[in-house]
Design a protein around this motif. Sequence first.
Motif, PDB file in Angstrom:
ATOM      1  N   HIS A 172       0.700  -1.104   0.108  1.00 29.16           N
ATOM      2  CA  HIS A 172      -0.126  -0.014  -0.132  1.00 29.16           C
ATOM      3  C   HIS A 172       0.934   1.300   0.010  1.00 29.16           C
ATOM      4  CE1 HIS A 172      -3.443   2.384   0.577  1.00 29.16           C
ATOM      5  NE2 HIS A 172      -2.903   2.964   1.767  1.00 29.16           N
ATOM      6  N   ARG A 173       0.875   1.830  -0.847  1.00 29.10           N
ATOM      7  CA  ARG A 173       1.380   3.157  -1.012  1.00 29.10           C
ATOM      8  C   ARG A 173       1.518   4.260   0.057  1.00 29.10           C
ATOM      9  NH1 ARG A 173       3.963   4.965  -5.812  1.00 29.10           N
ATOM     10  NH2 ARG A 173       2.366   3.441  -7.036  1.00 29.10           N
ATOM     11  N   LYS A 174       2.470   4.736   0.482  1.00 25.91           N
ATOM     12  CA  LYS A 174       2.291   5.776   1.519  1.00 25.91           C
ATOM     13  C   LYS A 174       3.561   6.831   1.190  1.00 25.91           C
ATOM     14  CE  LYS A 174       0.187   5.570   5.048  1.00 25.91           C
ATOM     15  NZ  LYS A 174      -0.920   6.057   5.421  1.00 25.91           N
ATOM     16  N   THR A 175       3.542   7.906   1.993  1.00 24.83           N
ATOM     17  CA  THR A 175       4.683   9.059   1.856  1.00 24.83           C
ATOM     18  C   THR A 175       5.286   8.991   3.168  1.00 24.83           C
ATOM     19  OG1 THR A 175       3.019  10.734   2.180  1.00 24.83           O
ATOM     20  CG2 THR A 175       3.616  10.227  -0.078  1.00 24.83           C
ATOM     21  N   ALA A 176       6.432   9.525   3.248  1.00 24.94           N
ATOM     22  CA  ALA A 176       7.208   9.667   4.364  1.00 24.94           C
ATOM     23  C   ALA A 176       8.275  10.876   4.151  1.00 24.94           C
ATOM     24  CB  ALA A 176       7.951   8.463   4.736  1.00 24.94           C
ATOM     25  N   ARG A 177       8.503  11.615   5.315  1.00 26.27           N
ATOM     26  CA  ARG A 177       9.395  12.697   5.048  1.00 26.27           C
ATOM     27  C   ARG A 177      10.779  12.237   5.598  1.00 26.27           C
ATOM     28  NH1 ARG A 177      10.097  18.142   5.115  1.00 26.27           N
ATOM     29  NH2 ARG A 177       7.681  18.489   4.865  1.00 26.27           N
ATOM     30  N   ILE A 178      11.672  12.335   4.631  1.00 23.61           N
ATOM     31  CA  ILE A 178      13.326  11.862   4.715  1.00 23.61           C
ATOM     32  C   ILE A 178      14.213  13.162   4.816  1.00 23.61           C
ATOM     33  CG2 ILE A 178      12.795   9.763   3.565  1.00 23.61           C
ATOM     34  CD1 ILE A 178      14.180  11.106   1.004  1.00 23.61           C
ATOM     35  N   SER A 179      13.731  14.537   5.005  1.00 16.96           N
ATOM     36  CA  SER A 179      14.435  15.543   5.207  1.00 16.96           C
ATOM     37  C   SER A 179      13.622  16.794   5.686  1.00 16.96           C
ATOM     38  CB  SER A 179      14.985  16.023   3.780  1.00 16.96           C
ATOM     39  OG  SER A 179      15.838  17.005   3.753  1.00 16.96           O
ATOM     40  N   SER A 180      14.338  17.685   6.328  1.00 12.70           N
ATOM     41  CA  SER A 180      13.641  19.099   6.867  1.00 12.70           C
ATOM     42  C   SER A 180      13.657  19.937   5.927  1.00 12.70           C
ATOM     43  CB  SER A 180      14.491  19.422   8.105  1.00 12.70           C
ATOM     44  OG  SER A 180      15.684  19.508   7.683  1.00 12.70           O
ATOM     45  N   ASN A 181      14.281  19.703   4.887  1.00 14.71           N
ATOM     46  CA  ASN A 181      14.090  20.700   3.650  1.00 14.71           C
ATOM     47  C   ASN A 181      12.559  20.908   3.091  1.00 14.71           C
ATOM     48  OD1 ASN A 181      16.855  21.027   3.609  1.00 14.71           O
ATOM     49  ND2 ASN A 181      17.073  19.333   2.054  1.00 14.71           N
ATOM     50  N   ALA A 182      12.327  22.062   2.615  1.00 11.79           N
ATOM     51  CA  ALA A 182      10.802  22.246   1.948  1.00 11.79           C
ATOM     52  C   ALA A 182      10.838  21.646   0.625  1.00 11.79           C
ATOM     53  CB  ALA A 182      10.764  23.776   1.957  1.00 11.79           C
ATOM     54  N   GLY A 183      11.562  21.381  -0.007  1.00  9.64           N
ATOM     55  CA  GLY A 183      11.676  20.961  -1.615  1.00  9.64           C
ATOM     56  C   GLY A 183      11.032  19.735  -1.670  1.00  9.64           C
ATOM     57  N   THR A 188       8.878  11.255   0.160  1.00 10.66           N
ATOM     58  CA  THR A 188       8.862  10.464  -0.834  1.00 10.66           C
ATOM     59  C   THR A 188       7.959   9.246  -0.744  1.00 10.66           C
ATOM     60  OG1 THR A 188      10.688   9.187  -2.308  1.00 10.66           O
ATOM     61  CG2 THR A 188      10.924   8.978   0.026  1.00 10.66           C
ATOM     62  N   THR A 189       7.941   8.487  -1.563  1.00 10.85           N
ATOM     63  CA  THR A 189       7.132   7.432  -1.792  1.00 10.85           C
ATOM     64  C   THR A 189       7.868   6.161  -0.839  1.00 10.85           C
ATOM     65  OG1 THR A 189       6.130   7.768  -3.836  1.00 10.85           O
ATOM     66  CG2 THR A 189       6.117   5.566  -3.219  1.00 10.85           C
ATOM     67  N   CYS A 190       6.858   5.444  -0.247  1.00  6.66           N
ATOM     68  CA  CYS A 190       7.432   4.432   0.641  1.00  6.66           C
ATOM     69  C   CYS A 190       6.005   3.376   0.513  1.00  6.66           C
ATOM     70  CB  CYS A 190       7.801   4.391   1.943  1.00  6.66           C
ATOM     71  SG  CYS A 190       6.865   5.740   2.822  1.00  6.66           S
ATOM     72  N   PHE A 191       6.136   2.240   1.126  1.00 14.08           N
ATOM     73  CA  PHE A 191       5.034   1.168   1.022  1.00 14.08           C
ATOM     74  C   PHE A 191       4.762   0.405   2.616  1.00 14.08           C
ATOM     75  CE2 PHE A 191       6.644   1.554  -3.006  1.00 14.08           C
ATOM     76  CZ  PHE A 191       5.667   1.868  -3.847  1.00 14.08           C
TER      77      PHE A 191
END
Length: 226
Positions: A172-183, A188-191
């Motif tokens: 099941h596709r999810k999203t996660a934050r891997i950086s504090s940057n606003a860009g 990014t995509t994770c599962f």
Amino acid sequence: MERTSGKMIPYEYNYYLAMSLYSRLGIYQQKVRPLHVPSSFSVFTFSNIISRDVSTGINGLKIDRGFLVFRTLDDRLLEYLKLGLALNPVLKIADTSFTVKSVKEVEQNEMQGELEFRTLSPVLIRDFSDGRKYVVDPDRIEENLNLTTEWFLKNKLGVQEPRVKIEIFKSHRKTARISSNAGKNSITTCFNLAGKITGNPSDILLLYYRGLGSKTGLGLGCWEVS
């Protein structure tokens, strides 16, 4: 843990929670090894906040109370984390604070050579053919997760002949934050995954305490036997 100030937390709260946990591991980083630096690799993972009191809104989640599962390859890290939480039990997620009310250690039975699993936090899977990218196609999860897992066991944990095979039943596709940057590359995509792991029980145990996939120290790749 209980919410003691603030209202909502971001949907991709894993990064903020990880930074708060890192701040409680300051003594470990001074005396043992630095964490969250390019020259190091994650030796721990933790789950999403597991709770029955979750409300969703436009801007995020409202969680009144819940708990985390935290696992590590280094028992010293767990002791320093408990010390850090005893000194300051407040974990901040963006503008919301949670107070850790108790910590409980749970012994894990020996792993079997074949078991079914499900993830407690989403898995970030690096593209084995291009290490600068992460997998976004569900059809490429199984191949890349197996290749990167074998490489990690051999090259980072020193397992001479890794014997682990991961089969994916559901994703099941999810999203996660891997950086504090606003860009755009900060999220990014994770599962979330369910599947089966077979192989050497000692190799499987290493993955249990470290987590599956990349950047496990940011609260990714935690799993349990289902």
